[in-house]
Design an enzyme around this catalytic site. Structure first.
Site, mmCIF file in Angstrom:
data_model
loop_
_atom_site.group_PDB
_atom_site.id
_atom_site.type_symbol
_atom_site.label_atom_id
_atom_site.label_comp_id
_atom_site.label_asym_id
_atom_site.label_seq_id
_atom_site.Cartn_x
_atom_site.Cartn_y
_atom_site.Cartn_z
ATOM 1 N N GLU A 1 0.812 -1.206 0.000
ATOM 2 C CA GLU A 1 0.000 0.000 0.000
ATOM 3 C C GLU A 1 0.849 1.261 0.000
ATOM 4 O O GLU A 1 1.936 1.289 0.567
ATOM 5 C CB GLU A 1 -0.870 0.029 1.254
ATOM 6 C CG GLU A 1 -1.797 -1.149 1.357
ATOM 7 C CD GLU A 1 -2.500 -1.224 2.707
ATOM 8 O OE1 GLU A 1 -3.663 -1.602 2.724
ATOM 9 O OE2 GLU A 1 -1.856 -0.893 3.725
ATOM 10 N N ASP B 1 -7.202 -4.840 10.520
ATOM 11 C CA ASP B 1 -6.788 -3.660 9.762
ATOM 12 C C ASP B 1 -6.731 -3.891 8.261
ATOM 13 O O ASP B 1 -6.079 -3.155 7.536
ATOM 14 C CB ASP B 1 -5.446 -3.152 10.272
ATOM 15 C CG ASP B 1 -4.344 -4.162 10.061
ATOM 16 O OD1 ASP B 1 -4.638 -5.284 9.620
ATOM 17 O OD2 ASP B 1 -3.184 -3.831 10.349
#
Lengths: 355, 355
Positions: free
Chosen positions: B65, B236
């Protein structure tokens, strides 16, 4: 990808100085040709890539962008800014760095400066597009805008397309002089011109790469003759175009990645559904490129993440043999992955341990 | 930001080794406290930030990410991966690096490892959330999951909230043992437990930070008593949660950035319009935090770009005085910004110039 357990923390880094030495050792034309091959290979497997328009952060002065992509095995991204007013401060309009990572583990495997590498991949991509779109046996290229990208474009077109003559024009004669000086003795007939019209005389290809952020009209409709291939590089962000709209309406338009080019390219002047062809479709033979000798073809190049990925792949396959890189201690590598805290504690210097 | 013309090409870099030395020189608790202050300051000016959900590239093994943000003057981003199976190969589940840049010029001003820095900012953010949400005078925290994040959480809650006792539990007793060993002698009463139930005895706060990518149920409904603050850190990413849905339905839910947490947090189990409160709204006093002593409060923490930005800002303001950094030659800086090509040519080594 296999990891050496003794160097899990290390990411090879190619600095600016090392990149310059790599370019010189390999040779700029050979490197342009090599990167062009990697770009063409990646365009051939275009559908495989995880594609997304670049992720921009705009400000009054410019834009900072992240350009990620992945082929499922390797992940890459580039950080790049575009700040047209920077040159006035003695700064680069565009600076960039990028990296590759292993998709299977997420570990970075290469970090590199990308200001120079971007110049190379942009020129290589332009030449790949022209190879598939320009008139066969094109020998003369006009180059409008003689800034940081110009010499790379000229040499890419020489080595990949066989261009013999480049005709330079820039609103600033000093830029043309610089470009002509840099290209001297490289096997190109370099002609410095005093107008765009003059630069276009006898050219089968015109490359436009100017830097001002505005709706400019570097080329007007009457300047564009039948059969010309236009390699439009400078119109690459919202509000920045180089060509008169009428030229677009007369041209076959080819782009890298349509969603991004609609926002950033010359075609931001056209309707959102105006037909364009993606370059990879031409390269793979799924769509036609040039349809007639008289057709005007336009490569509306804005630069796409896959090209950076290709350039980084080329670098990854070649940096080691040049010896021009250094090792960065970038990845925390505790003996026990769950014991990050313990690793930090054990890093005490003798002074810290004693206190 | 002013640039020294002699060092335009240089970006300061904090390596893993330097980060460890910085943490040790400043002191881990002082650094947690400092980063927490920067996080709280940035949450206070939340509306100013250019916010976007992180830009993910998913694969079978994990995710890579990019997390960018900007406050209009400074731009920051983090590269981070999440590969749960990495620990089996002796690799970190999460590795990260990040940078800050000057918005006005687009030039990078700091590059840093962020595996350790992320551990610090995650713990600091959790403590900031608990400061605003947990019962006043909370003294006992249960910690379910005793991996890489656990010691940082324990010390952040000690130094920022005044927690006096941490009660550890992990399905792997070796992890608990490691955590207890690392926390020994740091002024916390550390109790190793053999079940989650035991860990929760007498606790006003529970921190869950486990790593498996799955819909897990670290806490079940009957374990959660009135007034508890749940600091849920491990859920998460899509497909990874830690709490039974019934707990969510009984709790006041607080998040960092709703669009991201809907995708990644515990609340992925709930409807897309289920009411949640953003933490910055509580910190600025625009919304209520805890509404009664008996309320169960849940901080559904997934980690947001602004927190990385805060941590990098803290580092930028402190690395120089520690002396623990190095200079990276990362930005191409030709004397004439338009003469990138000429700069490359002039970089010839004596051998290259002679050939």
């Amino acid at each position: 990808m296999k990891f050496d357990p003794n160097s899990l923390n290390i990411v090879p880094f190619v600095s600016v100085d090392h990149m310059m030495k790599i370019v010189l050792q390999i040779g700029v034309e050979k490197m342009l040709k090599g990167i062009a091959e990697y770009v063409e290979d990646d365009f051939k497997r275009w559908e495989l890539f995880d594609k997304t328009p670049r992720v921009p952060s705009h400000s009054e002065k410019g834009v900072i962008e992240l350009m990620p992509t992945s082929d499922g095995e390797v992940y890459g991204f580039k950080y790049v800014n575009g700040h047209p007013a920077n040159t006035k401060e003695g700064l680069q309009t565009v600076t960039a760095f990028g990296m590759l990572a292993d998709v299977e583990t997420g570990y970075p495997v290469l970090l590199s400066e990308m200001t120079i590498l971007t110049a190379l991949r942009t020129a290589a991509t332009s030449a790949v597009a022209a190879k598939h779109l320009a008139a066969k046996n094109a020998k003369v290229m006009a180059m409008i805008g003689n800034g940081a990208q110009s010499e790379f474009q000229a040499l890419a077109f020489k080595t990949i397309l066989g261009i013999e003559e480049v005709r330079l024009y820039d609103i600033d004669p000093a830029a043309t002089e610089k470009c002509a000086r840099n290209l001297a003795g490289r096997g190109l007939n370099v002609v410095s011109c005093t107008s765009s019209q003059e630069a276009l005389e006898g050219a089968q290809i015109v490359t436009t790469c100017t830097a001002d952020k505005q709706y400019a009209t570097i080329l007007t409709d009457n300047m564009v003759g039948s059969g010309l291939h236009i390699n439009a590089i400078g119109g690459d962000c919202p509000g920045k175009t180089e060509l008169h709209k009428d030229i677009l309406l007369r041209s076959g338009i080819f782009v890298e990645y349509t969603p991004q080019t609609r926002i950033e390219g010359e075609i931001q002047q056209l309707d959102d559904d105006y037909p364009v062809t993606e370059l990879w479709e031409v390269i793979t033979g799924q769509k036609e490129g040039r349809t007639s000798d008289g057709q005007i073809t336009l490569f509306d190049g804005v630069g796409f993440a896959v090209e950076d990925f290709s350039a980084l792949r080329y670098l990854r396959d070649h940096y080691k043999e040049t010896g021009f890189y250094e090792d960065l201690d970038m990845i925390a590598d505790p003996d026990d992955p769950r014991d990050l805290f313990g690793m930090v504690q054990r890093a005490k210097t003798p002074e810290q341990a004693a206190s």
